[in-house]
Design an enzyme around this catalytic site. Structure first.
Site, PDB file in Angstrom:
ATOM      1  N   GLY A 233       0.807  -1.208   0.000  1.00  0.00           N
ATOM      2  CA  GLY A 233       0.000   0.000   0.000  1.00  0.00           C
ATOM      3  C   GLY A 233       0.842   1.260   0.000  1.00  0.00           C
ATOM      4  CB  CYS A 234       0.333   4.507   1.699  1.00  0.00           C
ATOM      5  SG  CYS A 234      -1.377   4.850   1.230  1.00  0.00           S
ATOM      6  CB  VAL A 235       4.485   1.586   3.601  1.00  0.00           C
ATOM      7  CG1 VAL A 235       4.501   0.105   3.216  1.00  0.00           C
ATOM      8  CG2 VAL A 235       5.702   1.945   4.438  1.00  0.00           C
ATOM      9  CB  ALA A 236       4.724   0.015  -1.813  1.00  0.00           C
TER      10      ALA A 236
END
Length: 350
Positions: free
Chosen positions: A138-141
């Site tokens: 998700g957003c951390v990728a």
């Protein structure tokens, strides 16, 4: 050390004002004649001015099931991915045949063969290119992807590695879900892509180097953020307590990471932060005691494109490289958070 040679970002082809998107969600998701005041308030509070979508707005009502949405994901992700990878390689002075590793990340669609596999022949990469498709971060990728490229290049210092992110969040819209989480998602997330080119230590070039990376998982937070995979596709899981998690946990993690390198927050001259939403950014500014303007590029990205999931922090890094690079020897910190719940940090040196 791994060097970031280039970052390129692009947005999906159809641009809309936030009001146009609010009206589309009302038409698509609300029963006829329903009160839309909560929807309007949530969309106004997102501090997003424009967003881009993979499809024209009038076609979203025609996506009847997960299969149709995922077909649209593949049809858009492949050309958009080819565009940003090609442009990033051009900026780095490299060709597709120079690429030794292609890493692809998305959390808004799935494909087998994966999107990276479809790009190898399209872009003219070597048939022996290594591929790593990643789903679920998700957003951390965006930040985690830089970390994994660094892991690879430390072992292969002559190589070139590319991170590609394509996130088409509009295609995950759930038409039968008027929960608070889905309303927030419909107000916040946009569609875009980014590509980052990194080179190993034995290759010459310009750009900041990766000094170190840090991953951190927070216990008992698996239900805070993510997807419920349903017959209609990806149903958002988004707990209202995310900003509180940031306030409780982020500052000690940042301080510990920097202290390992003899640094403090005052030594960081570029804060490259994922635009997770207004409350998350306000929490980061408060808990890290950031100087005025430290997150201006992040706030600007949020207003212009919304939250692009894993692509967003790479868009902010691109803008930092182009507009606000630290002086020679200056330090920058990339920060993103995502499902797990987790954070990822990358320490850069110019």
């Amino acid at each position: 050390m791994t060097r970031i040679a280039a970052v390129h970002g692009a947005l999906a082809p159809h641009q809309h004002s936030q009001q146009e998107l609010t009206d589309m969600v009302a038409r698509t998701c609300l029963p006829v004649g329903a009160d839309r005041r909560v929807l309007d308030r949530v969309h106004r509070g997102a501090r997003v001015e424009t967003r881009h979508t993979a499809l024209p707005l009038e076609t979203y009502g025609d996506l009847k099931d997960f299969g149709a949405s995922n077909d649209a994901f593949i049809a858009t992700a492949v050309p958009l991915g080819a565009e940003v990878v090609g442009a990033a390689l051009d900026e780095a002075g490299l060709s597709p045949r120079d690429v030794d590793l292609l890493m692809f990340t998305s959390v808004t669609g799935i494909a087998a063969p994966s999107v990276d596999a479809r790009l190898v022949g399209l872009l003219g990469m070597r048939p022996d290119v290594r591929r790593v498709p990643i789903f679920g971060l998700g957003c951390v990728a965006g930040a985690a992807g830089i970390s994994r490229l660094d892991d690879y290049l430390r072992g292969r210092p002559d190589d070139v590695a590319v991170l590609l992110s394509v996130e088409l969040c509009s295609l995950t819209l759930q038409r039968d879900d008027m929960s608070g989480a889905n309303l927030v998602a419909s107000a916040l997330f946009g569609d875009g892509a980014s590509a980052l080119v990194a080179t190993g230590a034995r290759r010459r070039g310009a750009g900041p180097v990766v000094v170190d990376t840090r991953s951190h998982m927070y216990p008992d937070t698996q239900e805070v953020m993510g997807w419920d995979i349903t017959g209609s596709g990806f149903r958002i899981v988004l707990d209202a307590g995310v900003p509180d998690l940031v306030r409780k946990n982020l500052a000690p993690e940042v301080d510990s990471f920097l202290a390992d390198h003899g640094l403090t927050r005052d030594d960081i001259t570029a804060w490259v932060c994922h635009p997770g939403g207004p409350k998350v950014l306000e929490a980061m500014e408060d808990i890290l005691e950031l100087p005025d303007g430290a997150l201006d590029l992040t706030w600007r990205s949020l207003a212009a494109a919304g939250n692009l999931s894993s692509s967003s922090v790479l868009h902010v890094l691109r803008d930092t490289l182009a507009e606000r690079p630290p002086p020679a020897g200056g330090a920058g910190l990339v920060i993103a958070m995502g499902p797990g719940f987790c954070s990822e940090m990358v320490l850069l040196r110019w």
